[in-house]
Design a protein around this motif. Structure first.
Motif, PDB file in Angstrom:
ATOM      1  N   HIS A  18     -23.870 -12.829 -34.278  1.00 12.86           N
ATOM      2  CA  HIS A  18     -24.041 -14.254 -33.988  1.00 12.86           C
ATOM      3  C   HIS A  18     -22.820 -14.852 -33.323  1.00 12.86           C
ATOM      4  CE1 HIS A  18     -25.697 -18.277 -34.402  1.00 12.86           C
ATOM      5  NE2 HIS A  18     -24.559 -18.674 -34.924  1.00 12.86           N
ATOM      6  N   SER A  19     -21.653 -14.405 -33.715  1.00  8.65           N
ATOM      7  CA  SER A  19     -20.417 -14.957 -33.151  1.00  8.65           C
ATOM      8  C   SER A  19     -19.464 -13.811 -32.847  1.00  8.65           C
ATOM      9  CB  SER A  19     -19.772 -15.929 -34.149  1.00  8.65           C
ATOM     10  OG  SER A  19     -18.599 -16.482 -33.622  1.00  8.65           O
ATOM     11  N   LEU A  20     -19.042 -13.716 -31.601  1.00  4.73           N
ATOM     12  CA  LEU A  20     -18.229 -12.576 -31.186  1.00  4.73           C
ATOM     13  C   LEU A  20     -16.903 -12.494 -31.933  1.00  4.73           C
ATOM     14  CD1 LEU A  20     -18.803 -12.586 -27.319  1.00  4.73           C
ATOM     15  CD2 LEU A  20     -19.745 -11.004 -28.986  1.00  4.73           C
ATOM     16  N   GLN A  21     -16.375 -13.639 -32.359  1.00  2.88           N
ATOM     17  CA  GLN A  21     -15.081 -13.584 -33.043  1.00  2.88           C
ATOM     18  C   GLN A  21     -15.184 -12.893 -34.402  1.00  2.88           C
ATOM     19  OE1 GLN A  21     -16.539 -16.473 -32.043  1.00  2.88           O
ATOM     20  NE2 GLN A  21     -16.177 -18.147 -33.470  1.00  2.88           N
ATOM     21  N   ASN A  22     -16.409 -12.697 -34.909  1.00  5.44           N
ATOM     22  CA  ASN A  22     -16.553 -12.015 -36.191  1.00  5.44           C
ATOM     23  C   ASN A  22     -15.971 -10.608 -36.159  1.00  5.44           C
ATOM     24  OD1 ASN A  22     -17.809 -14.179 -37.337  1.00  5.44           O
ATOM     25  ND2 ASN A  22     -19.880 -13.402 -37.068  1.00  5.44           N
ATOM     26  N   GLN A  23     -15.968  -9.963 -34.982  1.00 10.44           N
ATOM     27  CA  GLN A  23     -15.446  -8.605 -34.901  1.00 10.44           C
ATOM     28  C   GLN A  23     -13.955  -8.560 -35.251  1.00 10.44           C
ATOM     29  OE1 GLN A  23     -15.090  -7.062 -30.739  1.00 10.44           O
ATOM     30  NE2 GLN A  23     -15.789  -9.111 -30.166  1.00 10.44           N
ATOM     31  N   PHE A  24     -13.267  -9.684 -35.065  1.00  9.17           N
ATOM     32  CA  PHE A  24     -11.825  -9.710 -35.345  1.00  9.17           C
ATOM     33  C   PHE A  24     -11.525  -9.979 -36.822  1.00  9.17           C
ATOM     34  CE2 PHE A  24     -12.361 -11.060 -30.871  1.00  9.17           C
ATOM     35  CZ  PHE A  24     -11.768  -9.963 -30.273  1.00  9.17           C
ATOM     36  N   TYR A  25     -12.574 -10.210 -37.613  1.00  8.67           N
ATOM     37  CA  TYR A  25     -12.376 -10.337 -39.054  1.00  8.67           C
ATOM     38  C   TYR A  25     -12.199  -8.968 -39.713  1.00  8.67           C
ATOM     39  CZ  TYR A  25     -13.767 -15.285 -38.899  1.00  8.67           C
ATOM     40  OH  TYR A  25     -13.835 -16.633 -38.647  1.00  8.67           O
ATOM     41  N   PHE A  26     -12.598  -7.912 -39.017  1.00 12.27           N
ATOM     42  CA  PHE A  26     -12.449  -6.567 -39.558  1.00 12.27           C
ATOM     43  C   PHE A  26     -10.995  -6.106 -39.374  1.00 12.27           C
ATOM     44  CE2 PHE A  26     -16.918  -6.967 -38.608  1.00 12.27           C
ATOM     45  CZ  PHE A  26     -17.553  -6.286 -39.639  1.00 12.27           C
ATOM     46  N   SER A  27     -10.523  -5.302 -40.314  1.00 12.76           N
ATOM     47  CA  SER A  27      -9.169  -4.775 -40.187  1.00 12.76           C
ATOM     48  C   SER A  27      -9.170  -3.541 -39.293  1.00 12.76           C
ATOM     49  CB  SER A  27      -8.618  -4.413 -41.575  1.00 12.76           C
ATOM     50  OG  SER A  27      -9.181  -3.190 -42.028  1.00 12.76           O
ATOM     51  N   SER A  28      -7.980  -3.047 -38.977  1.00 10.82           N
ATOM     52  CA  SER A  28      -7.858  -1.857 -38.124  1.00 10.82           C
ATOM     53  C   SER A  28      -8.225  -0.575 -38.871  1.00 10.82           C
ATOM     54  CB  SER A  28      -6.427  -1.745 -37.587  1.00 10.82           C
ATOM     55  OG  SER A  28      -5.487  -1.731 -38.657  1.00 10.82           O
ATOM     56  N   ASN A  29      -8.623  -0.721 -40.129  1.00 13.16           N
ATOM     57  CA  ASN A  29      -9.038   0.440 -40.922  1.00 13.16           C
ATOM     58  C   ASN A  29     -10.429   0.919 -40.539  1.00 13.16           C
ATOM     59  OD1 ASN A  29      -8.311   2.241 -43.104  1.00 13.16           O
ATOM     60  ND2 ASN A  29      -9.958   1.275 -44.291  1.00 13.16           N
ATOM     61  N   ILE A  30     -11.120   0.128 -39.705  1.00 14.03           N
ATOM     62  CA  ILE A  30     -12.491   0.469 -39.325  1.00 14.03           C
ATOM     63  C   ILE A  30     -12.697   0.131 -37.853  1.00 14.03           C
ATOM     64  CG2 ILE A  30     -13.585  -1.759 -39.828  1.00 14.03           C
ATOM     65  CD1 ILE A  30     -15.796  -0.115 -41.255  1.00 14.03           C
ATOM     66  N   ILE A  31     -13.562   0.887 -37.184  1.00 19.72           N
ATOM     67  CA  ILE A  31     -13.854   0.660 -35.763  1.00 19.72           C
ATOM     68  C   ILE A  31     -15.166  -0.107 -35.658  1.00 19.72           C
ATOM     69  CG2 ILE A  31     -14.353   1.754 -33.553  1.00 19.72           C
ATOM     70  CD1 ILE A  31     -12.709   4.177 -34.577  1.00 19.72           C
ATOM     71  N   VAL A  32     -15.149  -1.238 -34.964  1.00 17.63           N
ATOM     72  CA  VAL A  32     -16.346  -2.070 -34.809  1.00 17.63           C
ATOM     73  C   VAL A  32     -16.932  -1.848 -33.415  1.00 17.63           C
ATOM     74  CG1 VAL A  32     -17.282  -4.400 -34.831  1.00 17.63           C
ATOM     75  CG2 VAL A  32     -15.425  -3.786 -36.389  1.00 17.63           C
ATOM     76  N   ARG A  33     -18.207  -1.588 -33.373  1.00 18.91           N
ATOM     77  CA  ARG A  33     -18.903  -1.365 -32.107  1.00 18.91           C
ATOM     78  C   ARG A  33     -20.067  -2.341 -32.016  1.00 18.91           C
ATOM     79  NH1 ARG A  33     -21.432   4.526 -30.305  1.00 18.91           N
ATOM     80  NH2 ARG A  33     -22.755   3.805 -28.582  1.00 18.91           N
ATOM     81  N   LEU A  34     -20.049  -3.203 -31.028  1.00 19.84           N
ATOM     82  CA  LEU A  34     -21.092  -4.215 -30.850  1.00 19.84           C
ATOM     83  C   LEU A  34     -22.109  -3.743 -29.819  1.00 19.84           C
ATOM     84  CD1 LEU A  34     -18.977  -7.503 -30.842  1.00 19.84           C
ATOM     85  CD2 LEU A  34     -19.990  -6.289 -32.777  1.00 19.84           C
ATOM     86  N   GLU A  35     -23.376  -3.822 -30.169  1.00 19.92           N
ATOM     87  CA  GLU A  35     -24.468  -3.416 -29.294  1.00 19.92           C
ATOM     88  C   GLU A  35     -25.473  -4.559 -29.191  1.00 19.92           C
ATOM     89  OE1 GLU A  35     -24.690  -0.694 -27.551  1.00 19.92           O
ATOM     90  OE2 GLU A  35     -23.046   0.487 -28.384  1.00 19.92           O
ATOM     91  N   SER A  36     -26.448  -4.405 -28.301  1.00 17.43           N
ATOM     92  CA  SER A  36     -27.466  -5.441 -28.128  1.00 17.43           C
ATOM     93  C   SER A  36     -28.849  -4.812 -28.010  1.00 17.43           C
ATOM     94  CB  SER A  36     -27.179  -6.287 -26.887  1.00 17.43           C
ATOM     95  OG  SER A  36     -28.191  -7.268 -26.723  1.00 17.43           O
ATOM     96  N   THR A  37     -29.840  -5.572 -28.437  1.00 18.40           N
ATOM     97  CA  THR A  37     -31.234  -5.142 -28.316  1.00 18.40           C
ATOM     98  C   THR A  37     -31.894  -5.677 -27.046  1.00 18.40           C
ATOM     99  OG1 THR A  37     -31.958  -7.062 -29.612  1.00 18.40           O
ATOM    100  CG2 THR A  37     -31.517  -5.028 -30.823  1.00 18.40           C
TER     101      THR A  37
END
Length: 603
Positions: free
Chosen positions: A150-169
């Protein structure tokens, strides 16, 4: 050993095991069936609870996790399931999996991603931190895949301990629109607000799908939705192509073109629509608007541009401060001139145009100018008389302000028909009357699509009428022949789409598809649909990545309920467990994300 080796066929020699939340079993099985090149084994988790409701979870055959690439298909759709699945995710790396990829189609707290009032809690941050605490695997951090966040800035709430990958339908919708049965539809893409446009606008080619953006208007406790901006691709193209021709025929590379328009949004829209054409001819352009960093704008101007797309007051300010030199200008466009004048920019427009007004002592090179307006105001006629020489005036409709929309020689009769059958009966009744009382009169029937042209043509033939047909699939040579025959003959019937009468810069004549990331109550989609229909859209559909529909709000969209706004199609994906119940319920069409997820598993 040979049999064991045969079952281990993942690309790096290690097996792949897919575990899943209980609600995602069907989707997990689909993913497994989609995997042709690499085998996926389905893991087995027993989800039970103790008498006090706390989870009692058991992973069967947990030894298969060791040395395997592990996938987990999650569905964090309520707090109870979140705790259960987080518990499993924390333990999978402890069983020595080689890697862990979490497939999380829907990030549930994305709508509460920021604090606007002291005391609010951004639960998106809380969940991101919980997921970030998944332990490292033998090969490094885990990867989490999220669709249409819903909000692209949410990906920056994750720490560097995990890799976030955003995709679309959205690719599922684009594939649907390319199907043969949809080729005759004239689609436009509508967004309910600026946020949706920012997230998804870049995924649609505006040359194929004109874009309409809606805006929510609040007055006290009341809220309404109106069309904020259409990208006006067709009208922009009308002046972009002559502009390019004018620049290219100049003997030097210093020639300049200026486009003046009314708002910041219009400047940006023209820029985005024109840019693909400018790139073809290595034409450099820039936007000059209020609010942009001053030094950055000046540096861009100094770097040298061929086209300046501007708001009048901002350009005039730069001219007065001698920060821009317009003396090599050969082409000027005034777009939305009536709107610019209404906004009080007439003085600035005149000051800019005075630079190019030739004097007896100074014979400047001639500047070509195009003026566009949606209203025939006297001030625009005066402006044209003051600054244009031997100009050609092209108009659509009647020029008198008292008859701005209706031609005086056309009698307009509106016949309201309750259904398609009644419309057909009335059409043939009118045709019979025309043939009986005015046998030498020309008749034109406009329909919406090429497919309807062909279907109606067969009905006309069955009723004894012979019609010329005209639509966008015909070659230009055939179109010219049809028009020539229609002009030169009497007692002739033409059946056509709107190939020669399209309305530009708004949804008129288009089937609008509203795009958003999720739907809950559905109020925003219905308001947006009503707005585009009020402005001339002939049909409306919707596509959302996540169908949440609390309190069975999906029922208001069913055709059988006769909602205020009838959606032709409502496209959804199965990212959320709720959507399974909507299969085979018109207007809903549920796309499966299984193949996309299968591809992600190995990429």
């Amino acid at each position: 050993m040979a049999e064991e080796k045969k079952s281990v066929d993942k690309f790096d020699g290690f097996p792949t095991v897919l575990f899943y939340a209980r609600e995602m079993k069907k989707l997990a099985e689909e993913i497994q069936s989609c995997s042709k090149d690499h085998r996926i084994e389905l893991g087995d988790i027993e989800w039970k609870a103790f008498a006090d409701s706390w989870p009692n979870i058991f992973i069967h055959n947990s030894e298969q996790i060791r040395h395997s690439h592990v996938l987990f298909l999650a569905s964090l759709h309520n707090p109870q399931t979140i705790f259960e699945q987080i518990s499993v995710l924390y333990h999978l790396p402890k069983y020595l999996c080689r890697s862990l990829k979490v497939l999380l189609p829907y990030f549930p707290t994305g709508t509460m991603e920021r604090i606007q009032i002291q005391g609010e809690i951004a639960t998106a941050y809380s969940l991101a931190q919980m997921l970030s605490s998944i332990p490292l695997t033998r090969t490094g951090p885990s990867e989490i895949v999220i669709f249409d966040i819903h909000s692209l800035q949410n990906q920056f709430y994750f720490s560097s301990n995990i890799i976030v990958r955003l995709e679309s339908t959205v690719e599922l919708l684009l594939e649907e629109l390319k199907k043969p049965e949809n080729q005759n539809e004239k689609y436009a893409i509508a967004f309910p607000d600026d946020g949706a446009h920012k997230r998804f606008g870049h995924m649609f080619d505006e040359r194929n799908y004109p874009v309409v953006i809606c805006s929510k208007i609040r007055q006290g406790d009341l809220r309404s939705t109106a069309i904020k901006e259409g990208l006006k691709f067709e009208r922009t193209r009308e002046f972009i192509l002559p502009l390019i021709f004018q620049l290219r025929k100049q003997s030097n590379d210093t020639s300049i073109a200026i486009i003046l328009t009314s708002t910041r949004e219009s400047v940006q829209n023209i820029y985005h629509v024109a840019q693909p054409y400018f790139n073809l001819f290595d034409i450099k352009s820039m936007c000059i608007i209020n609010g942009d960093e001053h030094e950055k704008q000046v540096n861009e101007i100094n770097a040298g541009k061929n086209v300046y797309i501007c708001i009048p007051n901002r350009l005039q300010e730069l001219v007065e401060r001698k920060l821009i030199d317009l003396h090599h200008t050969t082409f000027i466009v005034l777009d939305e001139t009536d709107k610019m004048i209404d906004l009080g920019f007439e003085t600035q427009i005149r000051q800019i145009l005075d630079i190019f007004k030739p004097t007896a002592a100074d014979k400047q090179q001639q500047v070509q100018m195009c003026v566009f307006s949606t209203a025939a105001q006297k001030s625009i006629k005066t402006l044209a008389d003051n600054y244009l020489t031997n100009y050609v005036h092209a108009s659509v409709g009647y020029l008198s302000e008292s008859h701005a929309s209706v031609h005086l020689n056309v009698e307009q009769i509106v016949d309201f028909c309750p259904n398609e059958q009644q419309k057909r009966q009335n059409l043939f009744r009118i045709l019979d009357e025309v043939c009986a009382y005015a046998p030498m009169r020309k008749t034109i029937i406009f329909v919406r699509t090429r497919d309807k042209v062909n279907r109606l043509n067969k009905e006309l033939e069955q009723n004894g009428y012979k019609a010329l047909i005209l639509h966008g699939s015909l070659s230009q040579q055939i179109r010219n022949q049809v028009l020539k025959e229609f002009r030169e003959n009497s007692n002739v019937l033409l059946l056509t789409t709107d190939v020669a009468s399209r309305s530009f810069g708004n949804p008129t004549g288009y089937h609008c598809i509203i795009i958003d990331d999720l739907v809950q109550s559905g109020g925003t989609l219905i308001e947006c649909a009503a707005a585009v229909l009020r402005n001339g859209a002939v049909n409306v559909s919707a596509f959302v990545g996540h169908g949440i529909f609390p309190n069975e709000s999906w029922k208001k969209f069913l055709h059988s309920n006769n909602p205020i706004v009838r959606f032709d199609k409502f496209y959804l994906t199965n990212t959320y467990p709720n959507t399974e119940m909507l299969i085979d319920k018109p207007p809903f069409k549920v796309f499966s994300i299984a193949q996309i997820l299968c591809n992600i598993c190995f990429n």
